[in-house]
Design an enzyme around this catalytic site. Structure first.
Site, mmCIF file in Angstrom:
data_model
loop_
_atom_site.group_PDB
_atom_site.id
_atom_site.type_symbol
_atom_site.label_atom_id
_atom_site.label_comp_id
_atom_site.label_asym_id
_atom_site.label_seq_id
_atom_site.Cartn_x
_atom_site.Cartn_y
_atom_site.Cartn_z
ATOM 1 N N TYR A 126 0.797 -1.229 0.000
ATOM 2 C CA TYR A 126 0.000 0.000 0.000
ATOM 3 C C TYR A 126 0.830 1.280 0.000
ATOM 4 C CZ TYR A 126 -4.544 -2.248 0.625
ATOM 5 O OH TYR A 126 -5.704 -2.965 0.430
ATOM 6 N N LYS A 174 3.600 -15.177 3.086
ATOM 7 C CA LYS A 174 3.831 -15.989 1.885
ATOM 8 C C LYS A 174 5.351 -16.008 1.673
ATOM 9 C CE LYS A 174 2.472 -18.235 -1.805
ATOM 10 N NZ LYS A 174 1.703 -19.492 -1.810
ATOM 11 N N ASP A 190 -2.380 -18.433 1.335
ATOM 12 C CA ASP A 190 -3.303 -19.236 0.520
ATOM 13 C C ASP A 190 -3.898 -20.376 1.344
ATOM 14 O OD1 ASP A 190 -0.734 -20.269 0.664
ATOM 15 O OD2 ASP A 190 -0.731 -21.108 -1.358
ATOM 16 N N ASP A 236 -6.046 -7.117 4.236
ATOM 17 C CA ASP A 236 -7.201 -6.590 3.513
ATOM 18 C C ASP A 236 -8.044 -7.759 2.994
ATOM 19 O OD1 ASP A 236 -8.830 -4.720 2.085
ATOM 20 O OD2 ASP A 236 -7.735 -5.267 0.260
HETATM 21 C C1 IPM Z 1 -10.405 -1.741 3.498
HETATM 22 C C2 IPM Z 1 -10.671 -1.234 2.113
HETATM 23 C C3 IPM Z 1 -9.563 -0.251 1.713
HETATM 24 C C4 IPM Z 1 -8.251 -1.013 1.702
HETATM 25 C C5 IPM Z 1 -9.821 0.475 0.374
HETATM 26 C C6 IPM Z 1 -11.107 1.271 0.429
HETATM 27 C C7 IPM Z 1 -8.689 1.346 -0.034
HETATM 28 O O1 IPM Z 1 -10.775 -2.292 1.232
HETATM 29 O O2 IPM Z 1 -10.350 -0.914 4.425
HETATM 30 O O3 IPM Z 1 -10.262 -2.949 3.672
HETATM 31 O O4 IPM Z 1 -7.890 -1.628 0.697
HETATM 32 O O5 IPM Z 1 -7.592 -0.997 2.722
HETATM 33 MG MG MG Z 2 -10.755 -4.173 2.173
#
Ligand code: IPM
Ligand code: MG
Length: 370
Positions: free
Chosen positions: A141, A202, A235, A259
């Protein structure tokens, strides 16, 4: 109880509706706060070229915590096309405001509990009670992405071997961030009587980045001999979570895996209507339902607000108002168990606000009975 200062960030789509529902419950629970509205989301990207305006960041810096609804995000090219004409040629790139808040305010813990409320018809299995600790500041990210390989990177031999039209996203994982998220998971386990922490990675393929994470996890785990520790490849973890969800307790992992796993785990306990998060740092935190802005349902007063209500519960808990928090959680559990107000996802026709009123009513009854 002093008046808390809460930055209130409803955002886009169904964000304002679920925030109103959460607010009704917070008031009924006797939580006292000044709610300070903050601009955030698509509307501000289009009009100002900035989805998280500087004035909103100032607001965050001057409040105790924030409550966030949802925002709409669109792919890069579409985002630029929707900008006001004067911003179209400025080379602006849309970046998700929630991701930016996590990074700018160093909200390194993304805490996502997934608990099967008794009587929820959507439970995949009863008694599931998992908590995800997702690293919230780095990993995939960091936003270091190249739609085309930049010249400067061609100096790296491994990059020279890539097809010339390859797009690249860079993943960064540090020892520091890995240690502190694993530490947070173990601390939580100890405080909350949890028996086990599972680190998900992973490392057999992502040797460098997941290698650092796994090593840090093992190092931290060694300091918590009272808590069981195990590891799993991401996985396999998806498979195990479906096969034996009751075997898991606290899960700790890097950003993108967290996520993905958190949507999977939300579904185990009723879907996105039950998925809520705390983005938590040392001094500040932003609470949110995990679901998106669901534009197709916006304005219909139809979606399940329990995720937002549970996020509000987590917020008051983080602020130290434990009794109010457990009252809210108990009221939610009661409403779910009695099927008192089921939105469409639960097979009913209750509205967003019906659910909030039902939780509020349940809170009032609890007061009367005491
Ligand atoms: C989450 C969402 C966010 C992320 C998006 C909205 C950027 O999916 O909070 O899980 O990927 O973190
Ligand atoms: Mg999310």
């Amino acid at each position: 109880m002093s008046n808390y200062r809460v930055a209130w960030l409803p955002g886009d789509g169904i964000g304002p509706e679920v925030c109103d529902a959460a607010r009704l419950v917070l008031d009924a629970a006797g939580f006292q706060a000044d709610y300070l509205h903050g601009d955030i989301g698509w509307e501000f990207w289009r009009a100002e070229g900035e989805a998280l305006p500087a004035r909103t960041l100032d607001l965050l810096r001057n409040t105790d915590c924030a409550f966030f609804g949802a925002i709409t995000s669109k792919p890069a090219a579409e985002a630029v096309r929707e900008l006001a004409p004067e911003f179209q040629t400025r080379g602006l790139t849309y970046r998700s405001p929630i991701v930016r808040m996590r990074q700018l305010l160093d909200l390194y813990i993304c805490l996502r509990p997934c608990r099967a409320f008794p009587g929820n018809p959507l439970n995949y299995r009863d008694h599931i009670d998992l908590v995800i600790f997702r690293e919230n500041t780095e990993g995939m990210y960091i936003g270091v992405e190249f739609p085309k390989i930049p010249e400067a990177l061609l100096a790296v031999p491994a990059i020279r071997t890539l097809p010339p039209d390859a797009a690249i996203s860079i993943r960064s994982v540090t020892r520091h961030a890995s240690r502190r998220i694993v530490e947070a998971a173990f601390q939580y386990a100890r405080k909350n009587g949890r028996r086990k922490v599972t680190a998900v990675h992973k490392a057999n393929v992502l040797r460098a980045t997941c290698g650092v994470f796994l090593e840090a996890a093992r190092e931290v785990a060694a300091r918590y001999p009272d808590i069981e520790f195990d590891t799993a490849n991401v996985d396999a973890m998806c498979m195990w979570l479906l096969k034996n969800p009751l075997n898991y307790d606290v899960i700790v992992t890097t950003n993108l895996f967290g996520d993905i796993l958190s949507d999977l785990c939300s579904q185990l306990v009723g879907g996105m209507g039950f998925g809520y998060s705390g983005n938590i740092g040392e001094k500040y935190a932003v609470f949110e339902p995990t679901h998106g802005s669901a534009p197709k349902y916006a304005g219909q007063n139809k979606v399940n607000p329990l995720a937002a209500i549970l996020a509000a519960k987590m917020m008051v808990e983080w602020l130290g108002e434990r009794e109010i928090a457990s009252n809210i959680e108990r009221a939610v559990a009661g409403v779910v168990e009695r099927g008192a107000a089921n939105t469409y996802d639960l097979g009913g026709s209750a509205s967003t606000m019906d659910v909030a009123r039902s939780v509020a009513e349940s809170l009032r009854c609890a007061h009367v009975m005491r």
